[in-house]
Scaffold this active site. Structure first.
Site, PDB file in Angstrom:
ATOM      1  N   GLU A 170      -7.523  24.218 -14.449  1.00  0.00           N
ATOM      2  CA  GLU A 170      -7.820  25.356 -13.561  1.00  0.00           C
ATOM      3  C   GLU A 170      -8.390  26.260 -14.025  1.00  0.00           C
ATOM      4  O   GLU A 170      -7.970  27.575 -14.242  1.00  0.00           O
ATOM      5  CB  GLU A 170      -6.136  25.562 -13.538  1.00  0.00           C
ATOM      6  CG  GLU A 170      -5.135  24.491 -12.887  1.00  0.00           C
ATOM      7  CD  GLU A 170      -3.898  24.561 -13.033  1.00  0.00           C
ATOM      8  OE1 GLU A 170      -3.405  25.774 -13.262  1.00  0.00           O
ATOM      9  OE2 GLU A 170      -3.168  23.639 -12.930  1.00  0.00           O
ATOM     10  N   HIS A 247      -1.499  18.415  -5.576  1.00  0.00           N
ATOM     11  CA  HIS A 247      -0.084  18.928  -5.136  1.00  0.00           C
ATOM     12  C   HIS A 247      -0.108  19.595  -3.824  1.00  0.00           C
ATOM     13  O   HIS A 247      -0.924  20.447  -3.540  1.00  0.00           O
ATOM     14  CB  HIS A 247       0.168  20.134  -6.110  1.00  0.00           C
ATOM     15  CG  HIS A 247       0.375  19.880  -7.862  1.00  0.00           C
ATOM     16  ND1 HIS A 247       1.398  19.038  -8.075  1.00  0.00           N
ATOM     17  CD2 HIS A 247      -0.685  20.048  -8.549  1.00  0.00           C
ATOM     18  CE1 HIS A 247       1.290  18.910  -9.396  1.00  0.00           C
ATOM     19  NE2 HIS A 247       0.268  19.510  -9.693  1.00  0.00           N
TER      20      HIS A 247
END
Ligand code: G3I
Length: 359
Positions: A170, A247
């Site tokens: 990330e 996700h």
């Protein structure tokens, strides 16, 4: 604002629903926690894709059904939290490898491969590190040495026993800009290539991945990763894989251009992987939502199985009983393959059908 937003792509969703034939079935229609017809790991044989799950180590230790299901259904495991910096070095220079060692031992006993997660992240850092940087007692030069030592120590400990490492996690914002973090502020963008160099030196055989969410399709964020990977690989930095967390949420639609996204990283010579797949929904659960969830899981799995070098597909936990989602997204949940009682949901069945079709 939900960080894991998805652009709506109704056409893909419709096609996906057609593919899976995900007919609405009550979760209760699915057999209970015991062995199903054929384990997912058996169905995965011949696809070239390992099917995995993130593992909650407390559940593995305390919940017999969780433990037997983990062993039976999956041939890849990822430590949900046990290999993160706050877990392995809670105080500076004092290490706690117990849970990470337990997972590696469990995997070896059950013929499973291990994904390492994650070496460099802005989250779940030990308090001594963040406090030291914040109060200035740890300066940039010392921080770089601390990062190098952390990566080297952890990767060397599991050398030869981890097949894919999420080296950096990330590092971009959704608009493609670099995420503001202590790493970027203190060390500049070069921390990313340094992390890959150090990890490769510690275990030359592990495949080293970038990893992020909201990068399933072609968008500003995934293109930032593509450009980064292309630039670093041109400098012979061992960026060997792109990890797509996956996700998803049924209220945001299914991402577009997933196959094209995988293909462009693979054209760089990289592997790809779905690393943290779950599909949340606004509660309460109903059969229509479960069918859509099944189609989303199947859509990502089909993209992986049909890609040339997608080598693993990992669910971020397999039972709603232990999912991270309800604690983060208020009013949402039911994001995994099995319900709280380990009954298989349509998504579980859809994965099995996708693996069987891919084999
Ligand atoms: O270990 C402490 C425990 O001592 C304490 O009693 C308890 C209550 O405060 O908290 C425990 O720490 C929790 C930790 O999970 C371990 O269970 C943290 O509060 C909790 O925030 C943390 O959540 C994890 C989350 O990452 C942190 O951002 C989730 O379990 C984990 O599933 C989630 O996973 C991330 C991936 O690593 C990266 N991609 C996104 C994904 C979802 O956020």
């Amino acid at each position: 604002m939900n960080v894991f937003r998805m652009p709506v792509s109704v056409a893909v969703l419709g096609a996906t629903l057609m593919i899976t034939g995900a007919v609405a079935q009550p979760a209760s229609a699915h057999p209970g926690p015991g062995p199903g017809p054929v384990p997912l790991r058996t169905l995965a044989a011949g696809t070239g894709v390992r099917v995995g799950t993130a593992v909650d180590m407390a559940a593995l230790a305390d919940d017999t059904t969780y433990r037997t299901t983990t062993a039976r259904e999956f041939n890849s495991v990822t430590a949900e939290n046990a290999m993160k910096w706050e877990s392995v070095e809670p105080t500076r220079g004092t290490y706690d490898w117990r849970q990470a060692d337990d997972l590696v031992r469990f995997a070896r006993a059950h013929g499973q491969a291990v994904r390492g997660h994650t070496l460099v992240w802005h989250n779940q850092l030990p308090g001594w590190l963040t406090a030291g940087v914040a109060d200035g007692s740890i300066g940039a030069q010392e921080l770089r040495g601390i990062l190098r030592d952390h990566i080297t120590k952890e990767v060397k400990r599991y050398k030869g026993r981890i097949y894919q490492w999420d080296v950096v996690n990330e590092v971009f914002e959704d608009d493609g800009s670099l995420r503001d973090s202590i790493w970027l502020r203190e060390l500049g963008p070069s921390y990313i290539e340094d992390a890959f160099r150090w990890a490769h030196a510690a275990d030359p055989r592990a495949k080293l991945f970038l990893n992020d969410y909201n990068v399933e399709g072609v968008n500003a964020k995934s293109t930032a990763y593509y450009d980064l990977a292309k630039r670093l690989r041109a400098k012979k930095i061992p960026v060997q894989g792109f990890g797509i967390q996956g996700h998803l949420a049924i209220q945001y639609g299914f991402p577009g251009q997933v196959a094209e996204n995988l293909a462009r990283f693979e054209k760089l010579g990289m592997q790809t992987a779905f690393t943290e797949v779950d599909v949340r929904m606004i509660l309460p659960v109903d059969d229509t939502k479960l069918a859509t969830q099944a189609a989303y899981f199947r859509g990502l799995l089909d993209a992986c199985v049909q890609a040339r070098r997608c080598t693993s597909f990992t669910a971020w936990g397999f039972s709603d009983k232990y999912s991270w989602v309800p604690g983060v997204f208020d009013g949402q949940g039911a994001a995994t393959l099995m319900d709280e009682g380990f009954a298989r949901k349509p998504a579980f069945t859809a994965l099995g059908e996708g693996l069987a079709a891919g084999a």
